[in-house]
Design an enzyme around this catalytic site. Structure first.
Site, short mmCIF file in Angstrom:
data_model
loop_
_atom_site.label_atom_id
_atom_site.label_comp_id
_atom_site.label_asym_id
_atom_site.label_seq_id
_atom_site.Cartn_x
_atom_site.Cartn_y
_atom_site.Cartn_z
N CYS A 1 51.39 -15.69 39.46
CA CYS A 1 50.06 -15.21 39.85
C CYS A 1 49.56 -14.28 38.76
CB CYS A 1 50.16 -14.48 41.19
SG CYS A 1 48.66 -13.60 41.64
N CYS B 1 43.85 -18.72 36.44
CA CYS B 1 44.21 -18.46 37.84
C CYS B 1 45.25 -19.50 38.29
CB CYS B 1 42.95 -18.59 38.68
SG CYS B 1 43.19 -18.45 40.44
N HIS C 1 48.11 -11.51 38.70
CA HIS C 1 48.25 -10.06 38.84
C HIS C 1 49.68 -9.55 38.67
CE1 HIS C 1 44.31 -10.68 40.51
NE2 HIS C 1 44.14 -9.40 40.77
N ASP D 1 39.07 -16.89 35.81
CA ASP D 1 39.99 -16.50 36.89
C ASP D 1 39.18 -16.23 38.15
OD1 ASP D 1 42.29 -15.71 38.30
OD2 ASP D 1 41.99 -13.61 37.76
N SER D 2 39.85 -16.25 39.28
CA SER D 2 39.19 -15.93 40.55
C SER D 2 38.64 -14.49 40.53
CB SER D 2 40.19 -16.08 41.70
OG SER D 2 41.31 -15.26 41.45
N GLU E 1 45.21 -4.44 42.07
CA GLU E 1 43.81 -4.06 41.84
C GLU E 1 43.58 -2.58 42.12
OE1 GLU E 1 40.95 -6.78 43.37
OE2 GLU E 1 41.73 -8.31 42.03
N1 DGL Z 1 44.13 -15.35 40.35
C1 DGL Z 1 44.94 -15.63 41.51
C2 DGL Z 1 46.20 -16.39 41.09
O1 DGL Z 1 46.64 -16.31 39.96
C3 DGL Z 1 45.30 -14.38 42.27
C4 DGL Z 1 44.15 -13.74 42.97
C5 DGL Z 1 43.55 -14.62 44.04
O2 DGL Z 1 44.20 -14.85 45.07
O3 DGL Z 1 42.46 -15.10 43.81
O4 DGL Z 1 46.77 -17.08 41.88
#
Ligand code: DGL
Length: 267
Positions: A183, A71, A185, A7-8, A153
């Site tokens: 997303c 992600c 989160h 993930d990012s 977060e």
């Molecule tokens: N992991 C990203 C997503 O699911 C969210 C966080 C980001 O913007 O990197 O789109």
């Protein structure tokens, strides 16, 4: 060999935890690109380059047989190219799977669908495209919800309430039957979203869908599952130890999981 989850940042730990709960025997390596998060408002090229480096690390250094791009932004903007070009050239026997298509397949069971996602995912149009591939009559309404990532977060459920209301308002005005949390989160706010959207609206959340779909995938693809080791281990790799890393990994994954700082090889 392991299952890699990328993930990012750390939001993907919510999905990683759910995957591990469904299939506890396998060995997992999670990679969060905490140095470069968020990806949500970055260009197509930047997301591809970052995602390729992370996935490459999981294949090369962690010996993963399959990598889940947890992600949504990277699934929307980089996954196809990773599968078609990077994987075909470098690791043709391995697999990269995303989280966007499983959620889109679930959403396609409905005819009026709202999607909440990052600006990048919304701009890519990927959710609409994938839902319409499965259900040509579906109507898809999207809205970016940029503040929800930083609020998750920070663990700010209360403060997020008014943003959730604001982001849901235009979607709810379309009278959707289902809303996709597009997303990593957003499952953090699932109960609030559910309450504001009302009982009649189905909330489609990847932490409930991806583990099931992955299990099924592994059942059908023994050339991948047959390579997976089963010692029930898990580790978390990050590209930067930020102030939140320990707190979030304990909250969204498990306390006492090993957290290792890694250095990516820029390809
Ligand atoms: N992991 C990203 C997503 O699911 C969210 C966080 C980001 O913007 O990197 O789109």
């Amino acid at each position: 060999m392991k299952i890699g989850i990328f993930d990012s940042g750390l939001g993907g730990l919510i999905i990683a935890k759910a995957i591990r709960r469904e299939m506890p025997k396998y060995d997992y390596a999670y990679l969060g690109d905490t140095k470069r998060v968020p990806y949500g408002n970055r260009s197509h090229d930047a997301v591809y380059e970052f995602a390729r480096e992370c996935v490459d690390y999981l294949f090369r250094k962690e010996n993963c047989a399959v990598v889940i791009v947890a992600c949504n932004t990277a699934s929307a903007r980089a996954l196809r190219k990773l599968q078609k070009e990077y994987l075909a050239q470098n690791f043709p026997g391995r697999k990269i799977l995303g989280v966007l298509i499983p959620a889109a397949e679930e959403a396609a069971k409905y005819s009026r669908i709202g999607v909440l996602a990052t600006a990048g995912t919304v701009a890519s149009g990927s959710f609409s495209r994938e839902i319409l591939k499965k259900n040509r009559k579906a109507e898809v309404f999207q809205n970016p919800a940029p503040m929800l990532v930083p609020l998750a977060e920070e663990g700010e459920k209360k403060l997020a309430e008014k943003f959730i209301g604001k982001y849901l308002k235009p979607l709810l005005a379309k009278k959707p039957e289902a809303i996709v949390l597009g997303c990593t989160h957003y499952p953090f706010f699932k109960s609030q979203i559910r309450r504001i959207a009302g009982k009649k609206v189905k909330i489609i959340s990847q932490d409930e869908i991806v583990p099931r779909k992955l299990k099924e995938y592994l059942r059908l693809h023994s050339q991948i599952s047959g390579k997976l080791s089963q010692k029930s281990t898990a580790k978390i790799l990050v590209t930067d130890i930020t102030a939140n890393v320990k707190k979030l990994s304990a909250k969204w994954f498990l306390e006492k999981t090993r957290i290792i700082r890694i250095f990516l090889h820029h390809t």
